[in-house]
Design a protein around this motif. Structure first.
Motif, PDB file in Angstrom:
ATOM      1  N   ALA A  18       0.821  -1.211   0.000  1.00 24.83           N
ATOM      2  CA  ALA A  18       0.000   0.000   0.000  1.00 24.83           C
ATOM      3  C   ALA A  18       0.855   1.261   0.000  1.00 24.83           C
ATOM      4  O   ALA A  18       0.577   2.219  -0.748  1.00 24.83           O
ATOM      5  CB  ALA A  18      -0.951  -0.009   1.203  1.00 24.83           C
ATOM      6  N   ASP A  19       1.893   1.283   0.832  1.00 23.48           N
ATOM      7  CA  ASP A  19       2.750   2.468   0.904  1.00 23.48           C
ATOM      8  C   ASP A  19       3.520   2.679  -0.401  1.00 23.48           C
ATOM      9  O   ASP A  19       3.694   3.820  -0.859  1.00 23.48           O
ATOM     10  CB  ASP A  19       3.740   2.343   2.065  1.00 23.48           C
ATOM     11  CG  ASP A  19       3.040   2.387   3.421  1.00 23.48           C
ATOM     12  OD1 ASP A  19       1.884   2.854   3.475  1.00 23.48           O
ATOM     13  OD2 ASP A  19       3.644   1.935   4.421  1.00 23.48           O
ATOM     14  N   VAL A  20       3.975   1.578  -0.986  1.00 18.62           N
ATOM     15  CA  VAL A  20       4.724   1.660  -2.240  1.00 18.62           C
ATOM     16  C   VAL A  20       3.837   2.222  -3.344  1.00 18.62           C
ATOM     17  O   VAL A  20       4.236   3.113  -4.104  1.00 18.62           O
ATOM     18  CB  VAL A  20       5.266   0.269  -2.638  1.00 18.62           C
ATOM     19  CG1 VAL A  20       5.851   0.301  -4.052  1.00 18.62           C
ATOM     20  CG2 VAL A  20       6.315  -0.196  -1.647  1.00 18.62           C
ATOM     21  N   VAL A  21       2.620   1.708  -3.438  1.00 16.97           N
ATOM     22  CA  VAL A  21       1.691   2.172  -4.475  1.00 16.97           C
ATOM     23  C   VAL A  21       1.344   3.641  -4.279  1.00 16.97           C
ATOM     24  O   VAL A  21       1.297   4.418  -5.232  1.00 16.97           O
ATOM     25  CB  VAL A  21       0.414   1.305  -4.470  1.00 16.97           C
ATOM     26  CG1 VAL A  21      -0.645   1.891  -5.404  1.00 16.97           C
ATOM     27  CG2 VAL A  21       0.745  -0.125  -4.878  1.00 16.97           C
ATOM     28  N   ASN A 256       5.409 -12.286  -2.879  1.00 15.75           N
ATOM     29  CA  ASN A 256       6.843 -12.235  -3.164  1.00 15.75           C
ATOM     30  C   ASN A 256       7.225 -10.837  -3.653  1.00 15.75           C
ATOM     31  O   ASN A 256       7.921 -10.674  -4.653  1.00 15.75           O
ATOM     32  CB  ASN A 256       7.217 -13.293  -4.208  1.00 15.75           C
ATOM     33  CG  ASN A 256       8.712 -13.463  -4.349  1.00 15.75           C
ATOM     34  OD1 ASN A 256       9.470 -13.221  -3.403  1.00 15.75           O
ATOM     35  ND2 ASN A 256       9.159 -13.853  -5.533  1.00 15.75           N
ATOM     36  N   PHE A 257       6.758  -9.832  -2.910  1.00 14.61           N
ATOM     37  CA  PHE A 257       6.979  -8.454  -3.326  1.00 14.61           C
ATOM     38  C   PHE A 257       8.452  -8.071  -3.162  1.00 14.61           C
ATOM     39  O   PHE A 257       9.083  -8.420  -2.158  1.00 14.61           O
ATOM     40  CB  PHE A 257       6.107  -7.506  -2.497  1.00 14.61           C
ATOM     41  CG  PHE A 257       4.640  -7.791  -2.599  1.00 14.61           C
ATOM     42  CD1 PHE A 257       3.947  -7.473  -3.753  1.00 14.61           C
ATOM     43  CD2 PHE A 257       3.954  -8.400  -1.555  1.00 14.61           C
ATOM     44  CE1 PHE A 257       2.589  -7.739  -3.859  1.00 14.61           C
ATOM     45  CE2 PHE A 257       2.613  -8.670  -1.647  1.00 14.61           C
ATOM     46  CZ  PHE A 257       1.921  -8.344  -2.806  1.00 14.61           C
ATOM     47  N   PRO A 258       9.026  -7.382  -4.138  1.00 20.84           N
ATOM     48  CA  PRO A 258      10.429  -6.969  -4.022  1.00 20.84           C
ATOM     49  C   PRO A 258      10.614  -6.005  -2.860  1.00 20.84           C
ATOM     50  O   PRO A 258       9.737  -5.178  -2.575  1.00 20.84           O
ATOM     51  CB  PRO A 258      10.719  -6.303  -5.364  1.00 20.84           C
ATOM     52  CG  PRO A 258       9.382  -5.908  -5.901  1.00 20.84           C
ATOM     53  CD  PRO A 258       8.409  -6.923  -5.394  1.00 20.84           C
ATOM     54  N   GLU A 259      11.750  -6.120  -2.176  1.00 25.52           N
ATOM     55  CA  GLU A 259      12.036  -5.223  -1.058  1.00 25.52           C
ATOM     56  C   GLU A 259      12.171  -3.781  -1.541  1.00 25.52           C
ATOM     57  O   GLU A 259      11.810  -2.845  -0.829  1.00 25.52           O
ATOM     58  CB  GLU A 259      13.320  -5.675  -0.352  1.00 25.52           C
ATOM     59  CG  GLU A 259      13.190  -7.021   0.353  1.00 25.52           C
ATOM     60  CD  GLU A 259      14.439  -7.381   1.114  1.00 25.52           C
ATOM     61  OE1 GLU A 259      15.359  -6.533   1.192  1.00 25.52           O
ATOM     62  OE2 GLU A 259      14.508  -8.515   1.630  1.00 25.52           O
ATOM     63  N   ASP A 260      12.690  -3.625  -2.733  1.00 22.68           N
ATOM     64  CA  ASP A 260      12.852  -2.291  -3.310  1.00 22.68           C
ATOM     65  C   ASP A 260      11.582  -1.937  -4.086  1.00 22.68           C
ATOM     66  O   ASP A 260      11.291  -2.524  -5.133  1.00 22.68           O
ATOM     67  CB  ASP A 260      14.064  -2.283  -4.238  1.00 22.68           C
ATOM     68  CG  ASP A 260      14.280  -0.923  -4.891  1.00 22.68           C
ATOM     69  OD1 ASP A 260      13.598   0.037  -4.489  1.00 22.68           O
ATOM     70  OD2 ASP A 260      15.118  -0.845  -5.807  1.00 22.68           O
ATOM     71  N   GLY A 261      10.792  -1.008  -3.569  1.00 23.85           N
ATOM     72  CA  GLY A 261       9.572  -0.607  -4.238  1.00 23.85           C
ATOM     73  C   GLY A 261       9.812  -0.058  -5.631  1.00 23.85           C
ATOM     74  O   GLY A 261       8.918  -0.102  -6.490  1.00 23.85           O
ATOM     75  N   ALA A 262      11.032   0.439  -5.868  1.00 23.15           N
ATOM     76  CA  ALA A 262      11.338   1.000  -7.183  1.00 23.15           C
ATOM     77  C   ALA A 262      11.271  -0.067  -8.273  1.00 23.15           C
ATOM     78  O   ALA A 262      11.035   0.250  -9.443  1.00 23.15           O
ATOM     79  CB  ALA A 262      12.720   1.646  -7.161  1.00 23.15           C
ATOM     80  N   GLU A 263      11.478  -1.341  -7.893  1.00 26.93           N
ATOM     81  CA  GLU A 263      11.422  -2.414  -8.885  1.00 26.93           C
ATOM     82  C   GLU A 263      10.031  -2.520  -9.509  1.00 26.93           C
ATOM     83  O   GLU A 263       9.894  -2.683 -10.725  1.00 26.93           O
ATOM     84  CB  GLU A 263      11.817  -3.742  -8.243  1.00 26.93           C
ATOM     85  CG  GLU A 263      11.868  -4.903  -9.232  1.00 26.93           C
ATOM     86  CD  GLU A 263      12.340  -6.195  -8.587  1.00 26.93           C
ATOM     87  OE1 GLU A 263      11.881  -7.268  -9.041  1.00 26.93           O
ATOM     88  OE2 GLU A 263      13.145  -6.124  -7.636  1.00 26.93           O
ATOM     89  N   LEU A 264       9.005  -2.407  -8.675  1.00 27.10           N
ATOM     90  CA  LEU A 264       7.646  -2.424  -9.210  1.00 27.10           C
ATOM     91  C   LEU A 264       7.399  -1.202 -10.091  1.00 27.10           C
ATOM     92  O   LEU A 264       6.731  -1.299 -11.126  1.00 27.10           O
ATOM     93  CB  LEU A 264       6.631  -2.470  -8.072  1.00 27.10           C
ATOM     94  CG  LEU A 264       6.534  -3.777  -7.277  1.00 27.10           C
ATOM     95  CD1 LEU A 264       5.529  -3.636  -6.143  1.00 27.10           C
ATOM     96  CD2 LEU A 264       6.149  -4.941  -8.179  1.00 27.10           C
ATOM     97  N   GLY A 265       7.937  -0.065  -9.677  1.00 25.54           N
ATOM     98  CA  GLY A 265       7.801   1.145 -10.486  1.00 25.54           C
ATOM     99  C   GLY A 265       8.431   0.981 -11.854  1.00 25.54           C
ATOM    100  O   GLY A 265       7.886   1.447 -12.861  1.00 25.54           O
TER     101      GLY A 265
END
Length: 442
Positions: A18-21, A256-265
């Motif tokens: 949620a925070d990453v999004v 299995n969310f990446p620790e680095d939110g930038a990866e999803l970005g």
């Protein structure tokens, strides 16, 4: 069919990210699993997105529109309430069945715990069309339905996926949610050409597109939603975008969310770039599809005999997958074995999310082994929360928790969640015997 609003580029909203999004730039909209939302208590992070003007689309997973029974009125009402609470422009569901058995088949009602493919036959299409029309009439906003990934095919199928979807749209006017990752899955697992499927699709009916990752093991592609999007899936997305500009495209990631939110970005950015670079210069969003006139036969309700045939076929298949009954004739036994293991693993994963105390009490490895053994004995019949309680009771009744402190913790957990009348519908004496046994041994 009215034209849908442009959605843009989005990502599946999950509490874990949620925070990453919320902090991710360039997100026009999000999709949330409808069954995980309580309309009167929406998560603060989701409310903040809405206040910023980010569109939220509820994505249902439990209607079972491809099942033999008509859609449950309460499930449709719940989906309607969520759509209204979120101010959503549409809702989405799947072309799948998720339960089978019951009164129509004189057999136990079984839950798959996951999405299973419907046979691409005239019978199944008749039932699906009627179910879709029932849902459309009950919902306050347009409905879009999603093609699913399949590990196996039904014997005796009469249409390709593209033909099946084309007729569904023609007969109901429903919109499509096209998952390009599922087209890739069906290419690997069933030898179906994604380009041919796109050739046959009514692309003008596309509401939006899903993109997701997976993995291949022993020649079988698993649509995990837990891995980065692979190049073949992006290639199918580019092929689709070269034919039509989809109103929306969304990245799905469930675990299995990446620790680095930038990866999803970065993945979202690649998806956006893929669509932009593939679009033909003169191609614009198409005119909305017009529902073709239907014949009296098409408008008539699916005959009960057709529903009964489909019900028996689906119950037989699901029973073989979750209850160990013989594999129905014509199915690939090896593929059904893979599907059976996948269903049990998915069930274990979801119960661990619904009741995270269980793996903490038992230990993660011990929990998984114990749950898979339980799943082999006990098909799911009433959803994941009840499944978690039944699993704990099974451990206590079977004296399968040897460590005293863990047994005490498990008993306390079970008693707290069972309520004053433990496990309604089940003999109270049996439930109390499990608790007394565990407390006495503790």
């Amino acid at each position: 069919m009215e034209r849908l609003a442009h959605l843009g580029t989005g990502i599946g909203w999950r509490p874990e990210i949620a925070d990453v999004v919320e902090a991710m730039p360039g997100i026009d909209w999000v999709e949330a699993v409808a069954e995980n939302l309580c309309p009167g208590h929406l998560p603060d992070a989701l409310l903040r997105l809405r206040e910023r003007g980010v569109t939220v689309v509820p994505h249902g997973v439990s209607l079972g529109l491809g099942g033999a029974e008509r859609p449950d009125a309460q499930r449709l009402a719940d989906l309607s309430v969520r759509a209204k609470a979120l101010g959503s422009p549409l809702v989405t569901e799947h072309i799948a069945f998720v339960r089978a058995g019951g009164e129509r088949t004189a057999s136990p009602l079984l839950e798959a715990g996951h999405l299973l493919p419907v046979p691409r036959t005239r019978d199944a299409l008749d039932v699906l069309c009627e179910n879709v029309r029932i849902a459309q009439d009950a919902l306050p906003v347009p409905l879009a339905v999603e093609n699913i990934a399949a590990l196996f095919g039904w014997p005796g199928e009469e249409m390709s996926e593209g033909q099946f979807l084309y007729e569904l749209v023609e007969r109901t006017g429903v919109r499509l949610l096209i998952d390009v990752a599922n087209l890739h899955t069906n290419h690997v697992n069933r030898g179906e050409d994604p380009s041919k499927a796109l050739d046959e699709l009514p692309v003008e009916a596309i509401a939006y597109v899903h993109v997701a990752g997976g993995f291949e093991r022993d020649g079988v592609w698993h649509d995990s939603h837990a891995h980065p999007v692979p190049r073949p899936v992006l290639d199918i997305l580019a092929d689709l975008a070269s034919r039509v500009t989809p109103p929306g495209v969304l990245l799905e990631r469930d675990e299995n969310f990446p620790e680095d939110g930038a990866e999803l970005g970065r993945e979202v950015a690649v998806i956006r770039e893929t669509v932009a670079s593939a679009a033909a210069p003169a191609l614009t969003t198409p005119e909305p599809v017009t529902q073709c006139p239907t014949t009296s036969v098409q408008m008539a309700e699916a005959e009960e005999s057709v529903r009964e045939r489909l019900a028996l076929a689906q119950a037989s298949l699901l029973s073989s997958l979750v209850a160990g009954t013989p594999v129905p004739e014509g199915f690939d036994r090896a593929r059904l074995a893979v599907q059976s293991r996948a269903l049990a693993g998915k069930r274990a994963d979801v119960v661990a999310k619904v009741a995270p105390e269980l793996p903490r009490i038992l230990g993660h490895e011990a929990y998984r082994g114990a749950f898979l053994a339980y799943a082999g004995r006990r098909p799911m019949t009433a959803g994941y929360r009840r499944d978690a309680l039944d699993f704990a009771e099974d451990l206590l009744l079977g004296q399968r928790v040897e460590e005293p402190f863990a047994r005490k913790q498990l008993t306390d957990w079970w008693l707290e969640r069972s309520g004053p009348a433990p496990l309604a519908g089940r003999p109270v004496a049996r439930a109390l015997r499990a608790a007394r046994f565990a407390l006495r041994r503790g």
